[in-house]
Design an enzyme around this catalytic site. Sequence first.
Site, PDB file in Angstrom:
ATOM      1  N   CYS A  46      87.661  95.058  81.908  1.00 45.65           N
ATOM      2  CA  CYS A  46      86.721  94.201  81.399  1.00 45.65           C
ATOM      3  C   CYS A  46      85.576  94.864  81.260  1.00 45.65           C
ATOM      4  O   CYS A  46      84.716  94.711  80.395  1.00 45.65           O
ATOM      5  CB  CYS A  46      86.515  92.935  82.271  1.00 45.65           C
ATOM      6  SG  CYS A  46      87.964  91.880  82.465  1.00 45.65           S
ATOM      7  N   THR A  47      85.291  95.759  82.109  1.00 44.43           N
ATOM      8  CA  THR A  47      84.273  96.643  81.952  1.00 44.43           C
ATOM      9  C   THR A  47      83.980  97.633  80.865  1.00 44.43           C
ATOM     10  O   THR A  47      83.137  97.694  79.775  1.00 44.43           O
ATOM     11  CB  THR A  47      83.594  97.586  83.213  1.00 44.43           C
ATOM     12  OG1 THR A  47      83.365  96.676  84.428  1.00 44.43           O
ATOM     13  CG2 THR A  47      82.468  98.500  83.069  1.00 44.43           C
TER      14      THR A  47
END
Length: 156
Positions: A46-47
């Site tokens: 997600c980062t």
Amino acid sequence: MDVPVVGAPAPDFTLPTDAGKPLALASLRGKPVVLYFYPKDDTETCTKEACAFRDAFPRFRRLKAAVLGVSPDTVKSHARFRKKYALPFPLLADVEHAVAEAYGVWREKQLFGHRYMGVERTTFVIDAEGRVAHVFEKVRTAGHAEAVAKVVAGLG
């Protein structure tokens, strides 16, 4: 609920941003919107996805497109995540996952044999009239932000 089909009106919603202020999808009519759903703040994939949208943001800005990240995390979690990675776009807190359900991305998932409900990484490109223009399902992060930018550029 199924994923909205291309050409269908994008389901409208209002969610709190990482700043705690409500944002309505309808308020963005007149410009393209990149609405990306992701499972959890500050996790590896997600980062990477958020940072890729951050790095491609100047291109989205030139295209006059809004970028919105949505996950079931809280406003407080979003605020930390956005600040930590200097994300130039709002993150929306869908804590009750109602918007994820409306977009058909709240699904049963499996990890190490354990079944659970969660967000399936999906990106929607919504045109200036509020219709779904493109859907990227089961997103892989490598090259994704650029692929989305190409679709947005093709809307004009």
